[in-house]
Design a protein around this motif. Sequence first.
Motif, short mmCIF file in Angstrom:
data_model
loop_
_atom_site.label_atom_id
_atom_site.label_comp_id
_atom_site.label_asym_id
_atom_site.label_seq_id
_atom_site.Cartn_x
_atom_site.Cartn_y
_atom_site.Cartn_z
N ARG A 110 35.44 31.58 36.20
CA ARG A 110 35.19 33.00 35.96
C ARG A 110 35.06 33.66 37.33
O ARG A 110 34.28 33.22 38.16
CB ARG A 110 33.90 33.18 35.16
N ILE A 111 35.83 34.71 37.53
CA ILE A 111 35.87 35.38 38.82
C ILE A 111 35.42 36.83 38.64
O ILE A 111 35.93 37.53 37.76
CB ILE A 111 37.29 35.36 39.41
N THR A 112 34.48 37.25 39.47
CA THR A 112 34.12 38.66 39.52
C THR A 112 34.24 39.12 40.97
O THR A 112 33.95 38.37 41.89
CB THR A 112 32.69 38.93 39.00
N PRO A 119 42.23 42.02 42.05
CA PRO A 119 43.56 41.43 41.85
C PRO A 119 43.91 40.35 42.88
O PRO A 119 44.37 39.27 42.54
CB PRO A 119 44.51 42.62 41.96
N VAL A 120 43.68 40.64 44.16
CA VAL A 120 44.02 39.65 45.20
C VAL A 120 43.08 38.45 45.14
O VAL A 120 43.51 37.31 45.33
CB VAL A 120 44.05 40.29 46.61
N THR A 121 41.81 38.67 44.83
CA THR A 121 40.86 37.57 44.72
C THR A 121 41.27 36.63 43.59
O THR A 121 41.30 35.41 43.78
CB THR A 121 39.43 38.11 44.48
N ALA A 125 42.58 32.86 44.26
CA ALA A 125 41.72 31.80 43.73
C ALA A 125 42.49 30.90 42.77
O ALA A 125 42.38 29.66 42.85
CB ALA A 125 40.49 32.39 43.05
N VAL A 126 43.26 31.49 41.87
CA VAL A 126 44.03 30.68 40.91
C VAL A 126 45.07 29.84 41.67
O VAL A 126 45.22 28.65 41.40
CB VAL A 126 44.68 31.57 39.84
N LYS A 127 45.74 30.45 42.62
CA LYS A 127 46.74 29.71 43.41
C LYS A 127 46.09 28.56 44.17
O LYS A 127 46.59 27.43 44.17
CB LYS A 127 47.44 30.68 44.36
N ALA A 128 44.95 28.82 44.81
CA ALA A 128 44.27 27.79 45.61
C ALA A 128 43.73 26.67 44.72
O ALA A 128 43.84 25.49 45.07
CB ALA A 128 43.14 28.41 46.42
N HIS A 129 43.15 27.02 43.57
CA HIS A 129 42.58 25.98 42.71
C HIS A 129 43.66 25.18 42.00
O HIS A 129 43.49 23.98 41.75
CB HIS A 129 41.56 26.59 41.74
#
Length: 143
Positions: A110-112, A119-121, A125-129
């Motif tokens: 879950r990202i806030t 959008p960039v976060t 984050a999805v790309k890195a994880h």
Amino acid sequence: TLSEQVPAAPDRVHDFYVDLGNIKVVHPLIVSVAAGPRVDTPDGYRQGYRVVDRIPLGPLTLRITYRATLHVPAHGDVRTEADQSPGVRLRGTVSFAPAAGGTRLTEHIRITAPRPLAPVTTREAVKAHTAMLAGIRRHFESA
């Protein structure tokens, strides 16, 4: 929700995952990890870390230092927390399920973040994880 099939037993994958020193090797943004206090809890332990990431922003790369915490129960899912300035929060639950040929490693994140950064976060984050989970798989494939 991100998932990867890892060719190793769940306890081995779990032990690798809960040491952020290992995660530094497979996470594309992490530059350094310093372990902080480990606190025993009634059902396991809580481990704090100081992490430095390199965040790509177009042609620039920013270094961000933040606090991460792993909640590691004796049995069950690992909970993760990462708090970055300004107001970026990642909360995760990681499971290590037995599967044919090894472990199904699943991470619910879950990202806030403040509206301009969301959008960039989320994208980074999805790309890195996704890359991190694939790196864990490759680590055990080569072991």
